[in-house]
Design an enzyme around this catalytic site. Structure first.
Site, PDB file in Angstrom:
ATOM      1  N   ASP A 294       7.226   3.324  -5.834  1.00 21.35           N
ATOM      2  CA  ASP A 294       5.908   2.902  -6.620  1.00 21.35           C
ATOM      3  C   ASP A 294       6.175   3.457  -7.765  1.00 21.35           C
ATOM      4  O   ASP A 294       6.629   4.601  -8.065  1.00 21.35           O
ATOM      5  CB  ASP A 294       4.996   3.265  -5.888  1.00 21.35           C
ATOM      6  CG  ASP A 294       3.692   2.586  -6.473  1.00 21.35           C
ATOM      7  OD1 ASP A 294       3.817   1.716  -7.259  1.00 21.35           O
ATOM      8  OD2 ASP A 294       2.267   2.879  -5.841  1.00 21.35           O
ATOM      9  N   HIS A 295       5.296   3.114  -9.023  1.00 20.58           N
ATOM     10  CA  HIS A 295       5.217   3.837 -10.128  1.00 20.58           C
ATOM     11  C   HIS A 295       4.052   4.760 -10.116  1.00 20.58           C
ATOM     12  O   HIS A 295       2.735   4.058 -10.097  1.00 20.58           O
ATOM     13  CB  HIS A 295       5.149   2.593 -11.389  1.00 20.58           C
ATOM     14  CG  HIS A 295       6.431   2.065 -11.643  1.00 20.58           C
ATOM     15  ND1 HIS A 295       6.372   0.568 -12.081  1.00 20.58           N
ATOM     16  CD2 HIS A 295       7.795   2.392 -11.492  1.00 20.58           C
ATOM     17  CE1 HIS A 295       7.724   0.270 -12.166  1.00 20.58           C
ATOM     18  NE2 HIS A 295       8.521   1.393 -11.695  1.00 20.58           N
ATOM     19  N   PHE A 469       0.176   0.584  -8.796  1.00 15.98           N
ATOM     20  CA  PHE A 469       0.048  -0.742  -7.769  1.00 15.98           C
ATOM     21  C   PHE A 469       1.391  -1.381  -7.867  1.00 15.98           C
ATOM     22  O   PHE A 469       1.253  -2.824  -7.965  1.00 15.98           O
ATOM     23  CB  PHE A 469      -1.160  -1.470  -8.077  1.00 15.98           C
ATOM     24  CG  PHE A 469      -2.250  -0.769  -8.438  1.00 15.98           C
ATOM     25  CD1 PHE A 469      -2.934   0.218  -7.578  1.00 15.98           C
ATOM     26  CD2 PHE A 469      -3.119  -1.257  -9.515  1.00 15.98           C
ATOM     27  CE1 PHE A 469      -4.193   1.192  -7.839  1.00 15.98           C
ATOM     28  CE2 PHE A 469      -4.539  -0.344  -9.902  1.00 15.98           C
ATOM     29  CZ  PHE A 469      -4.855   0.807  -9.093  1.00 15.98           C
ATOM     30  N   HIS A 470       2.439  -0.896  -7.872  1.00 21.48           N
ATOM     31  CA  HIS A 470       3.541  -1.482  -8.041  1.00 21.48           C
ATOM     32  C   HIS A 470       4.665  -1.281  -6.785  1.00 21.48           C
ATOM     33  O   HIS A 470       5.753  -0.897  -6.867  1.00 21.48           O
ATOM     34  CB  HIS A 470       4.544  -1.136  -9.205  1.00 21.48           C
ATOM     35  CG  HIS A 470       3.652  -1.530 -10.518  1.00 21.48           C
ATOM     36  ND1 HIS A 470       4.247  -0.835 -11.831  1.00 21.48           N
ATOM     37  CD2 HIS A 470       2.947  -2.432 -10.726  1.00 21.48           C
ATOM     38  CE1 HIS A 470       3.345  -1.683 -12.634  1.00 21.48           C
ATOM     39  NE2 HIS A 470       2.508  -2.401 -12.264  1.00 21.48           N
ATOM     40  N   PRO A 471       4.181  -1.253  -5.600  1.00 16.73           N
ATOM     41  CA  PRO A 471       4.801  -0.883  -4.403  1.00 16.73           C
ATOM     42  C   PRO A 471       6.186  -1.971  -4.082  1.00 16.73           C
ATOM     43  O   PRO A 471       5.617  -3.056  -4.155  1.00 16.73           O
ATOM     44  CB  PRO A 471       3.996  -0.984  -3.054  1.00 16.73           C
ATOM     45  CG  PRO A 471       2.936  -1.753  -3.414  1.00 16.73           C
ATOM     46  CD  PRO A 471       2.578  -1.685  -4.970  1.00 16.73           C
TER      47      PRO A 471
END
Length: 529
Positions: A294-295, A469-471
């Site tokens: 994630d980021h 919110f980049h899983p």
């Protein structure tokens, strides 16, 4: 128990599921079922760009998940929004259209995943695109995904971009040509000032096809497997148990958190973990739910003077009324804003081959997403490590499909990630110290100018950093899937969403997910011949 038979059963009506439903139902001889656990996308705040503020954290549109306590974040647990409606996260996200870097996809190819190089995937990006500049070498025209310029400007953002150029980061006209280095306003998935989700783009134009059935409120329990082949999906609807049989394939597109959970409940995962939950293991696949990437953004902020920011404009009734009027009359201004407006990609170290940092710069500041704006003029320069080396997990904690999984991103677990985070903050400070911003007298208040040495920075970053919110990566190609997105050890079952990424892309992840679904749909059609 009610049973129906389809050629394709798609689980998840998000960014990938909408693409799949469109492309696969284009063949009138194929019956397609789309199951979405959430509801319809008819909430007004889904349509208005600024509505993400009212959709994230809202149980009507968000699954309202939480991470476990994160040691790298000083024991904090983060909100982990996931779209709970048609369009999925594309209906509540920041609308930013970023493909990543050519090197991302060439890296996938170097991992042995044939067909996933930049040259391979670019045609799938452009095929569905309707870019405001029209058709070019790198962009498409007339496709389903409308990509537009943002309808706003802020003096403080212009000044930050000038300061970045003085530091050494030049402007760029386009982040999406394979090399995203530079600064500029993000392109967004909007149409004339309205959000343009995957449901708007792909599902609504075809929802009346006779061979496409869309079911919302359908909570999928598991995939049924007979003699090594996925044959059906068990789900509940309104309290009733149902079976959807798949004569062709079952396609999981429930996202990086949802898809591995369904695999696990189906008996595909780490055998010991499944047995501990009373689930009979079918395929020992310990990488299901692993490899979570994630980021993590570090939201640095500066108080300013002598320049307009949203903190002042939205601080009173008159200001809010003017913002509303501008949107009603022109579909522009703060209500048309994506959460982040000015983007920037740069290298944390000159030795890096490509940019490994991304900025989301905003003419506002707040302590936490969804909270109140600070009561003074300020801007936020959020910066994240695009290629973290830390890896986490998302695994079910119960066999109950309604129970949330245990999400452990494991942020900042490696010294490499912590060092990159420290460099990112220091680069941010160096940019803000450039002459272009001097007239506004910027004063850092997050994390704070007194926080300088490595130990203090590590503590402060752990206190203020949060997810963008980049899983991705929890059912990765090369681990759980082959290069055609098929689950290893099971016939007729694919995973097509962010969980299939072997490594995270260097930017926001929504556009890559839609590309993967375009390519995945083509593979499915090829294999059905």
């Amino acid at each position: 128990m009610e049973r129906e038979t389809f050629d394709y059963v798609i689980v998840g009506g998000g960014s990938a599921g909408c693409v799949l439903a469109n492309r696969l139902s284009a063949d009138p001889q194929r019956r397609v079922l789309l199951l979405e656990a959430g509801g319809k996308d008819d909430y007004i705040w889904v349509k208005i760009p600024v509505g993400y503020l009212y959709c994230i954290g809202n149980p009507r549109t968000d699954w309202c998940m939480q991470t476990e306590a994160e040691s790298g974040l000083n024991g904090r647990s983060l909100r982990y929004p996931r779209g709970k409606l048609l369009g999925g996260c594309s209906s509540i996200n920041g609308m930013i259209y970023i493909r990543g870097q050519a090197a991302d996809y060439d890296g996938w190819r170097q991992q042995g995943l044939s067909g996933w190089s930049w040259d391979d995937v670019l045609p799938w990006f452009t095929r569905a695109e309707d870019h405001y500049l029209g058709a070019t070498q790198y962009h498409g025209s007339g496709g389903e995904i409308r990509v537009e310029k943002q309808r706003l400007r802020w003096d403080i953002l212009d000044a930050f971009q000038q300061a970045a150029e003085q530091y050494g980061i030049a402007p760029t006209a386009d982040f999406n040509r394979g090399d995203n280095e530079g600064s500029g306003l993000f392109d967004v998935t909007q149409r004339r000032g309205w959000r343009w989700s995957a449901a708007d783009a792909f599902l609504k134009p075809v929802r009346k096809r006779a061979n496409l059935k869309i079911v919302t409120g359908a909570l999928v329990d598991r995939v049924l497997v007979e003699q090594g082949r996925a044959t059906a999906v068990a789900y509940s609807l309104g309290g009733e148990q149902r079976i959807a049989e798949a004569a062709g394939e079952v396609l999981l597109s429930a996202g990086a958190i949802g898809s591995p959970a369904i695999l696990e409940r189906s008996g595909i995962g780490d055998s010991a973990h499944l047995a501990s939950l009373g689930i009979e293991p079918l395929v020992h696949a310990p990488d299901v739910g692993a490899n979570l990437q994630d980021h993590l953004q570090i939201r640095c902020a500066w108080q300013v003077e002598g320049v307009s920011t949203l903190n002042q404009r939205a601080s009173n009734i008159v200001g809010k009324a003017m913002i509303g009027l501008e949107y009603v009359l022109r579909r522009s201004g703060p209500m048309a804003m994506a959460p982040s407006q000015l983007g920037m990609f740069a290298r944390s170290d000159p030795a890096k081959a490509t940019p490994d940092l991304e900025w989301h710069v905003q003419p506002l500041s707040l302590e936490a997403f969804g909270g109140e704006l600070d009561p003074f003029p300020a801007f936020t320069a959020s910066v994240c490590n695009l290629r973290p080396t830390s890896r986490g997990t998302s695994r079910i904690a119960s066999a109950d499909p309604a129970a949330p999984p245990a999400i452990r991103p494991n942020y900042l677990a490696t010294e490499e990630d912590r060092a990159t985070a420290r460099r990112a903050v220091r680069i941010n400070r160096a940019i803000v110290a450039q002459p272009a911003l001097a007239a506004y007298n910027p004063v850092e208040f997050r994390p704070g100018p007194g926080i300088q040495d490595d130990g203090a920075l590590d503590q402060a970053i752990g206190d203020i950093a949060t997810t963008i919110f980049h899983p991705v990566g929890t059912a990765a190609m090369g681990r759980v899937l082959d290069e055609r997105l098929q689950v290893k050890g099971i016939f007729g079952l694919r995973v097509i969403d962010a969980s299939a990424m072997p490594s995270i892309t260097s930017g926001n992840t929504n556009a890559p997910v839609m590309m993967m679904a375009e390519k995945g749909a083509s593979m499915i059609r090829e294999d059905a011949r």
